[in-house]
Every structure is written in C-alpha cells, then in structure tokens.
Design a protein around this motif. Structure first.
Motif, mmCIF file in Angstrom:
data_model
loop_
_atom_site.group_PDB
_atom_site.id
_atom_site.type_symbol
_atom_site.label_atom_id
_atom_site.label_comp_id
_atom_site.label_asym_id
_atom_site.label_seq_id
_atom_site.Cartn_x
_atom_site.Cartn_y
_atom_site.Cartn_z
ATOM 1 N N ILE A 6 0.835 -1.204 0.000
ATOM 2 C CA ILE A 6 0.000 0.000 0.000
ATOM 3 C C ILE A 6 0.871 1.256 0.000
ATOM 4 O O ILE A 6 0.606 2.208 -0.738
ATOM 5 C CB ILE A 6 -0.973 -0.006 1.192
ATOM 6 N N GLY A 7 1.902 1.272 0.799
ATOM 7 C CA GLY A 7 2.802 2.431 0.843
ATOM 8 C C GLY A 7 3.487 2.683 -0.477
ATOM 9 O O GLY A 7 3.565 3.820 -0.954
ATOM 10 N N GLU A 59 2.584 1.608 -3.618
ATOM 11 C CA GLU A 59 1.639 1.987 -4.671
ATOM 12 C C GLU A 59 1.004 3.349 -4.395
ATOM 13 O O GLU A 59 0.779 4.130 -5.326
ATOM 14 C CB GLU A 59 0.558 0.919 -4.842
ATOM 15 N N GLY A 60 0.721 3.649 -3.131
ATOM 16 C CA GLY A 60 0.144 4.953 -2.785
ATOM 17 C C GLY A 60 1.062 6.099 -3.170
ATOM 18 O O GLY A 60 0.608 7.135 -3.667
ATOM 19 N N GLY A 61 2.346 5.925 -2.973
ATOM 20 C CA GLY A 61 3.311 6.958 -3.336
ATOM 21 C C GLY A 61 3.371 7.212 -4.835
ATOM 22 O O GLY A 61 3.588 8.347 -5.275
ATOM 23 N N VAL A 88 0.890 7.094 -6.930
ATOM 24 C CA VAL A 88 -0.304 7.808 -7.402
ATOM 25 C C VAL A 88 -0.005 9.289 -7.599
ATOM 26 O O VAL A 88 -0.456 9.899 -8.575
ATOM 27 C CB VAL A 88 -1.477 7.621 -6.419
ATOM 28 N N ILE A 94 -3.923 0.510 -10.039
ATOM 29 C CA ILE A 94 -3.574 0.456 -8.614
ATOM 30 C C ILE A 94 -3.970 -0.889 -8.023
ATOM 31 O O ILE A 94 -3.183 -1.528 -7.317
ATOM 32 C CB ILE A 94 -4.237 1.615 -7.838
ATOM 33 N N LEU A 125 -1.280 -3.424 -6.592
ATOM 34 C CA LEU A 125 -1.277 -3.816 -5.172
ATOM 35 C C LEU A 125 -1.103 -5.326 -5.065
ATOM 36 O O LEU A 125 -0.266 -5.811 -4.303
ATOM 37 C CB LEU A 125 -2.558 -3.375 -4.482
#
Length: 152
Positions: free
Chosen positions: A91-92, A94-96, A98, A124, A128
């Motif tokens: 999550i960290g 892939e979130g970055g 975005v 995403i 993930l």
C-alpha cells in the motif's frame, strides 16, 4: 513469522535491490502497457511509452521507498515479514506512485486529473496484488533482506 529459506540463494545489498527492481519493472512495463492500452484504446506503442516513463519514476520511488521501509523495518523489535507488514509495504509503495503517475497519465492521454485517477484505479488494484505477490515470490526465491532477518 514468515522466514522462508531461499530456494535459489540468499541475496543481500545492492545486488538484491538491482535484481529486484529489474525483474519487477520488466514485468510491470509489459503489464502496464497492456492495461493502459486496454483502458485508453490507444495503441500498445503509445501506451508503452508512458509505461516506460512510469517505470523510470517507479524505479526511483522503489529505491527511495524500499530504503526507507528497510531502515524502519530494521529498527522493529519483531523481525520477519508478516502478512500485515507485506500489505503495508504494498500500500505504501503503490500509494506513493499515485502522486506522480496520475498527472503523467492525464498529460500523456490528454484527459482530466480525475479521469486519470479513475483510470489509474484499475492499475492500482492490479499493482497492489502484483507488488504483494512479487515480493512474496522474490523473498522465497532469494531470501529475506537483512533488515527482516533476526539478529544472529
């Protein structure tokens, strides 16, 4: 705790990171090209250019994020890579991405940021799962990084 014995051999340091990033991004470029082409109706050539650019961005982010994650991980009392830690990692990471990829997609495909974000949601979700599975397989093949191993 998940402490697999490596199938191939234990790999640490810069060689581990280089192999990790190379394999991860090669597979990611192929998958992103196909996904973006499907989502946008653009050719694989057009989508492939932005997939390569996204890969370059992801490589830099991968090096920065994994360095920080492993630095944090090495200071934890509990060693190993539990399911929760693997999920947090995916999550960290892939979130970055975005924050950089959505504007790139909006510009390249000439769409709004909102449309690019909605389009990116499919990627995403895929990434993930891909990130989680890739890390699990990589760790089983090459062993855990030193940051996740119990002190000798």
């Amino acid at each position: 705790m998940d402490t697999p014995k490596p199938v191939l051999f234990g790999l640490q340091g810069p060689r581990r990171r280089l192999l990790y990033v190379s394999l991860y991004e090669l597979i990611a470029i192929v998958a992103a090209t196909a996904g973006l082409s499907l989502l946008t109706g653009q050719s694989a050539g057009h989508s492939g250019v932005v997939a390569v650019a996204a890969s370059a961005i992801a490589i830099v982010w991968n090096l920065v994020f994994n360095w920080a994650f492993e630095r944090w991980e090495s200071r934890q009392a509990v060693r190993g890579r539990s399911l929760g830690r693997r999920v947090a990692h995916a999550i960290g990471f892939e979130g970055g991405l975005v924050f950089t990829l959505v504007p790139l997609f909006a510009w390249w495909f000439d769409i709004s940021l909102w449309h690019a974000f909605v389009m990116d949601l499919g990627l995403i979700v895929f990434f993930l799962g891909y990130t989680f599975v890739f890390n699990w397989v990589f760790d089983h093949l090459f062993g855990l990084p030193a940051s996740a191993l119990a002190p000798a």
